[in-house]
Design an enzyme around this catalytic site. Structure first.
Site, PDB file in Angstrom:
ATOM      1  N   LYS A  26       0.836  -1.195   0.000  1.00  0.00           N
ATOM      2  CA  LYS A  26       0.000   0.000   0.000  1.00  0.00           C
ATOM      3  C   LYS A  26       0.870   1.244   0.000  1.00  0.00           C
ATOM      4  O   LYS A  26       1.909   1.290   0.648  1.00  0.00           O
ATOM      5  CB  LYS A  26      -0.892  -0.005   1.245  1.00  0.00           C
ATOM      6  CG  LYS A  26      -1.654   1.255   1.515  1.00  0.00           C
ATOM      7  CD  LYS A  26      -1.209   2.172   2.641  1.00  0.00           C
ATOM      8  CE  LYS A  26       0.018   1.899   3.422  1.00  0.00           C
ATOM      9  NZ  LYS A  26       0.540   3.095   4.157  1.00  0.00           N
ATOM     10  N   GLY A 115       6.859   1.678   5.358  1.00  0.00           N
ATOM     11  CA  GLY A 115       5.806   2.594   4.957  1.00  0.00           C
ATOM     12  C   GLY A 115       4.923   2.042   3.861  1.00  0.00           C
ATOM     13  O   GLY A 115       4.163   2.781   3.227  1.00  0.00           O
ATOM     14  N   ASP A 153      -4.457  -0.047   8.609  1.00  0.00           N
ATOM     15  CA  ASP A 153      -4.353  -0.294   7.174  1.00  0.00           C
ATOM     16  C   ASP A 153      -4.964  -1.621   6.747  1.00  0.00           C
ATOM     17  O   ASP A 153      -5.144  -1.856   5.550  1.00  0.00           O
ATOM     18  CB  ASP A 153      -2.880  -0.303   6.735  1.00  0.00           C
ATOM     19  CG  ASP A 153      -2.171   1.007   6.985  1.00  0.00           C
ATOM     20  OD1 ASP A 153      -2.843   2.049   6.989  1.00  0.00           O
ATOM     21  OD2 ASP A 153      -0.939   0.988   7.173  1.00  0.00           O
TER      22      ASP A 153
END
Length: 315
Positions: A26, A115, A153
């Site tokens: 992502k 990240g 997430d």
């Protein structure tokens, strides 16, 4: 727990397994960070985007719940009850009342603490794989409800594509966008960067008046996604956590500069960093930019990807 993974375990999927799930990384096209909430999380206004760097999780029947892994970060991740894969499997079992019995094997390509939501991706993969293995028959939305308890997430990575995230990021809704393929260069840094540390650094910078102005609304970014021109999207990319990542890892400034000098339309830190992502005008440009970055001493690895792609899927 760990358990040896044998080559013969890789036979084609049969009626009762194994179940193989691929799950993407992502990036955040827009990451607006609001104030700290009473529950310890920041209010987020973000646009998630799934890209074509995948981990693969294989689930087989077993007498206990075990996890093995290979690939990126092998030997660095604990494979015990603290691992998000194990936690996800247990959460599904607890919600559905089935015994948490499975042999799970993770083939990892998404960098650790980069990240790119690698841990969250693997949790999403575990939910989808174990749901199929155990025959619990949950819908994607039901899996996403369990996912929300595992990490901000994780619900997005159940669905994939491009989506708006609000709350602490766990409230996900798809966005209206043109069916455009966007081409990216992903510059992976040496070492990881802790997400909580990055948020604390942003709080410190803001208290000191040393952070840039908050991004605010996602309207410009969402409008850009309805256009076919990557230059329009490039101008709309933004990340409130970038100031914090650059303060913690000043060398990332050189990575961003090198990517744009190589012809990227724009570059930003991905999520909490330290991975940097660059939007390219097309696939050929992405390959060229990745090659130029690979020849420089500005990142550990540069690779191409495209998006959006589907979330955790069997096959």
């Amino acid at each position: 727990m760990t358990e040896a993974w044998r080559p013969e375990d890789d036979e084609p999927r049969g009626a009762s397994g194994p179940v193989r799930v691929r799950v993407p990384a992502k990036i955040n096209l827009h990451l607006g960070v609001g104030p700290l909430r009473r529950d310890g999380y920041h209010e987020l206004n973000t646009v998630y985007h799934a890209i074509s760097i995948h981990d693969e999780l294989t689930a087989r029947r077993g007498d206990t719940l075990t996890l093995t892994m290979e690939g990126e970060g092998a030997g660095e991740l604990a494979l015990d009850e603290s691992n998000l894969v194990i936690r996800a499997a247990r959460a599904l079992a607890g919600s559905t009342g089935v015994p948490p019995h499975a042999r799970l094997h993770l083939r990892k390509q998404i960098p650790l603490a980069g990240g790119l939501a690698g841990g969250s991706a693997d949790a999403a993969a575990a939910l989808v794989a174990c749901d199929a293995l155990w025959g619990t028959g949950l819908t994607r939305d039901e899996l996403a409800e369990i996912a929300a308890g595992l990490g901000s997430d994780v619900p997005f990575l159940i669905h994939g594509g491009t989506a708006l995230g609000t709350g602490r990021g766990e409230a996900v809704s798809p966005v209206l966008a043109r069916p455009t393929v966007w081409h990216w260069v992903v510059a992976v840094a040496d070492g990881g960067l802790s997400t909580p540390v990055a948020y604390r650094e942003l709080d410190r910078l803001r208290a000191a008046g040393a952070a840039g102005p908050p991004l605010g609304s996602t309207d410009t970014l969402l409008a850009a996604l309805r256009q076919p021109d990557p230059r329009v999207l490039a101008a709309a990319l933004g990340n409130d956590l970038q100031d914090a990542a650059l303060a913690l890892r000043p060398a990332l400034a050189a990575t961003l500069k090198a990517g744009e000098a190589a012809g990227a339309l724009a570059g930003i830190v991905s999520g909490s960093g330290p991975t940097c992502v660059f939007l390219a005008a097309g696939a050929a440009d992405a390959e060229r930019i990745a090659a130029e970055l690979s020849a420089l001493d500005v990142c550990r690895q540069a690779r191409t990807a495209h998006g959006p792609v589907a979330g955790a899927r069997i096959g």
